[in-house]
Design a protein around this motif. Structure first.
Motif: not given
Length: 230
Positions: A92-98, A143-153
């Protein structure tokens, strides 16, 4: 292997019943198309270059859409050991903006919450999960992907209150902690605990980039925790 056809038979029966009515399939397709149009609406360009415009406006969002909702879910068609369901934060990382561009902030929070609930107290995460998490701490990057995803959100929504919401801790029934506490645990584990002789984060199995799996004697999260606490 060694399974039963009952589950598949039940799924097929429900599928047939759902689309038994005339025009049910056409109506479902129309809903999917409408969703896709809204999904791609986050970014639309008109540069005069028809190929570039088609790539940005159609091809790229479809690729991201497919990866987030279809590719992993139906990976069993490619690799039989895979199960059906949302699995990794990369999905879902790249999906967040959409997703957020559609106004579906709650959906984004829900998907992030799935991952937050699969992080163990020390900060390593389940690599695989559907209904039940599995392979804890097998890959160092999860886990590190989650840190970036929350930041992006948070950047996209300005929803800083999300950082104070609490979610279950994997492996500890009835225990919860905030999003920020979970992120701090991940960073602490990755930068202070799961490190090698030179103080650099260990790659472990390195699933995201298999060519970096340089150590055959890697250990998973629970074993690392056991040795650390000993």
């Amino acid at each position: 292997k060694g399974g039963s056809d009952d589950t598949v038979s039940g799924m097929l029966a429900r599928l047939v019943e759902t689309y038994r009515k005339p025009h049910a399939a056409e109506e479902a397709l129309a809903r999917v198309k409408a969703f896709s149009e809204r999904y791609a609406g986050f970014l639309q360009v008109k540069t005069g270059n028809t190929l570039f415009d088609a790539y940005v406006n159609r091809n790229l969002p479809f690729q991201v859409y497919y990866q987030s909702y279809v590719s992993r879910s139906f990976a069993w068609t490619q690799k039989a050991y895979r199960e059906i369901g949302f699995r990794e934060i990369q999905d879902m990382f790249a999906s967040l903006p959409y997703i957020i561009g559609m106004g579906e902030d709650e959906l984004a929070r829900g998907m992030l919450g799935e991952w937050l609930s699969n992080v163990w107290e020390m900060g390593y995460a389940n690599h695989n999960f559907y209904e039940t998490g599995k392979e804890p701490g097998m890959c160092s990057d999860d886990g590190l992907w989650l840190v970036q995803a929350v930041y992006r959100y948070v950047c996209l929504t300005q929803d800083t209150a999300f950082l104070s919401e609490s979610y279950p801790i994997a492996g500890k029934e009835g225990c919860r902690r905030t999003v920020m506490e979970t992120l701090l645990a991940i960073v602490t584990y990755s930068g202070r605990i799961s490190v090698g002789a030179h103080g650099l984060p260990l790659l472990d199995k390195a699933d995201w980039n298999d060519c970096l799996k340089v150590d055959d004697d890697w250990i998973d999260g629970p074993e690392k925790e056991r040795r650390y606490l000993a």
